[in-house]
Design an enzyme around this catalytic site. Sequence first.
Site, mmCIF file in Angstrom:
data_model
loop_
_atom_site.group_PDB
_atom_site.id
_atom_site.type_symbol
_atom_site.label_atom_id
_atom_site.label_comp_id
_atom_site.label_asym_id
_atom_site.label_seq_id
_atom_site.Cartn_x
_atom_site.Cartn_y
_atom_site.Cartn_z
ATOM 1 N N CYS A 170 0.822 -1.216 0.000
ATOM 2 C CA CYS A 170 0.000 0.000 0.000
ATOM 3 C C CYS A 170 0.858 1.269 0.000
ATOM 4 O O CYS A 170 0.455 2.288 -0.533
ATOM 5 C CB CYS A 170 -0.889 0.062 1.240
ATOM 6 S SG CYS A 170 -1.889 -1.381 1.525
HETATM 7 N N1 CIR Z 1 -3.714 -0.587 -0.853
HETATM 8 C C1 CIR Z 1 -4.141 -0.488 0.397
HETATM 9 O O1 CIR Z 1 -4.693 -1.425 0.926
HETATM 10 N N2 CIR Z 1 -4.030 0.697 0.999
HETATM 11 C C2 CIR Z 1 -4.331 0.944 2.361
HETATM 12 C C3 CIR Z 1 -5.175 2.154 2.509
HETATM 13 C C4 CIR Z 1 -5.516 2.453 3.939
HETATM 14 C C5 CIR Z 1 -6.309 3.713 4.104
HETATM 15 N N3 CIR Z 1 -6.461 4.039 5.491
HETATM 16 C C6 CIR Z 1 -7.674 3.592 3.481
HETATM 17 O O2 CIR Z 1 -8.613 3.169 4.176
HETATM 18 O O3 CIR Z 1 -7.849 3.907 2.311
#
Ligand code: CIR
Length: 411
Positions: free
Chosen positions: A401
């Site tokens: 991420c």
């Molecule tokens: N690719 C991913 O899984 N990204 C994590 C994103 C976390 C962020 N707090 C969200 O909820 O969008």
Amino acid sequence: MTKPIHVTSEIGKLKTVLLKRPDVEVENFTPDMMPRLLFDDIPYLPTAQKEHDYFADTLRDNGVEVLYLEKLAAEALDAGGDEVKNTFLETMLAESGYAAGVTHDALKEYLSTMTTQAMVNKIMGGIRKNELDFVPRDLVSAAEEEDYEFFMDPMPNLYFTRDPAASIGDGLSINHMTFPARQRESLFMENIIKYHPRFANQGLQVWRDWNHTTRIEGGDELVLSDTVLAIGVSQRTSADAIEDIARNLFSSDSGYEKIIAIRIPHNHAMMHLDTVFTMINKDQFTVHPGILGEGGHIDTWTITQGSDGELSLDHRTDLKQVLKDALHLDDLDLIPTGNGDPIIAGREQWNDGSNTLAIAPGVVVTYNRNYVSNQLLREHGLKVLEVLSSELSRGRGGPRCMSMPLVREDL
Ligand SMILES: NC(=O)NCCC[C@H](N)C(=O)O
């Protein structure tokens, strides 16, 4: 010559990656704002930065060029000139709820006095009401909650550079994201691609742009090979967006011929496909056992171009066989997060135990806290580079991420 974006797999040797170093945006909020900002806690910034620097150093030590979103964004706006900077600012203000009016004018004046880098950092970090010597008396402001502290919310999720855009082949999707807390993030990437000297006029393809109402996020977009993608049907990515990008990819010279849409549970812990499933070697994947039903089954649709000009969809539930067929593999190793123990799997998935970043075939970066899954990966022959994770994991995202690959070597 390799394009400034070139990604034909999840696992080819990583050459260039885009990161965002966490800054004030990850602590410029209160607990009651957390659900809306998609955070489960407030990170301690100095430690989050140390952990992020460790992550970046781990990548550099392994020959990866690390670029930073905040720097590229400012350079792009400067390269674009006054008109580009003005359009960016107007769009950012409009997307923050101020298309016109006295608050718009006050915010624009405030931001316009800054250097471009300071302006970018300020927009990312959020603008509190007490920063401006101005009390709005207009109708728009009257409709707002009076004691709300911010004119413009911080963007704490920016360090998850994976999601606002996704590299696919010699191009990318610039994503219209699901929740308002993240929708403005894509504007940085849009300007970088258009105006930064490294990316502008390089023949990059935008497979799908930001200007959509249907939703897609990079955490759901997995580049399995130079012809096959997997895309999660998830809390964040809708079926119509997948069909849209499929049409664009299939009708161009992208090289992509097949998209495996995989339906995952629609909840916060598993918001994207890459929170439960990642590719880590030519024939190895991590998978959170919690997404698989009886007998390891899950809904998948293999999408191809039909002969009638319409998309053709083939629904199957044997994930392993679907992947083997699409990737022409005789066998395939699906490695369960937490080694199949339901408590460990649940705990380690919550802290992104399935969210590995492959930097070469069989070489992965993972959070150190997921020690059971890490040990299992080693037992399956992978080289595991652990990074620090006490504070970074509070945003609910792991190494995949936190990274947007821009260039990978072809397999
Ligand atoms: N690719 C991913 O899984 N990204 C994590 C994103 C976390 C962020 N707090 C969200 O909820 O969008």
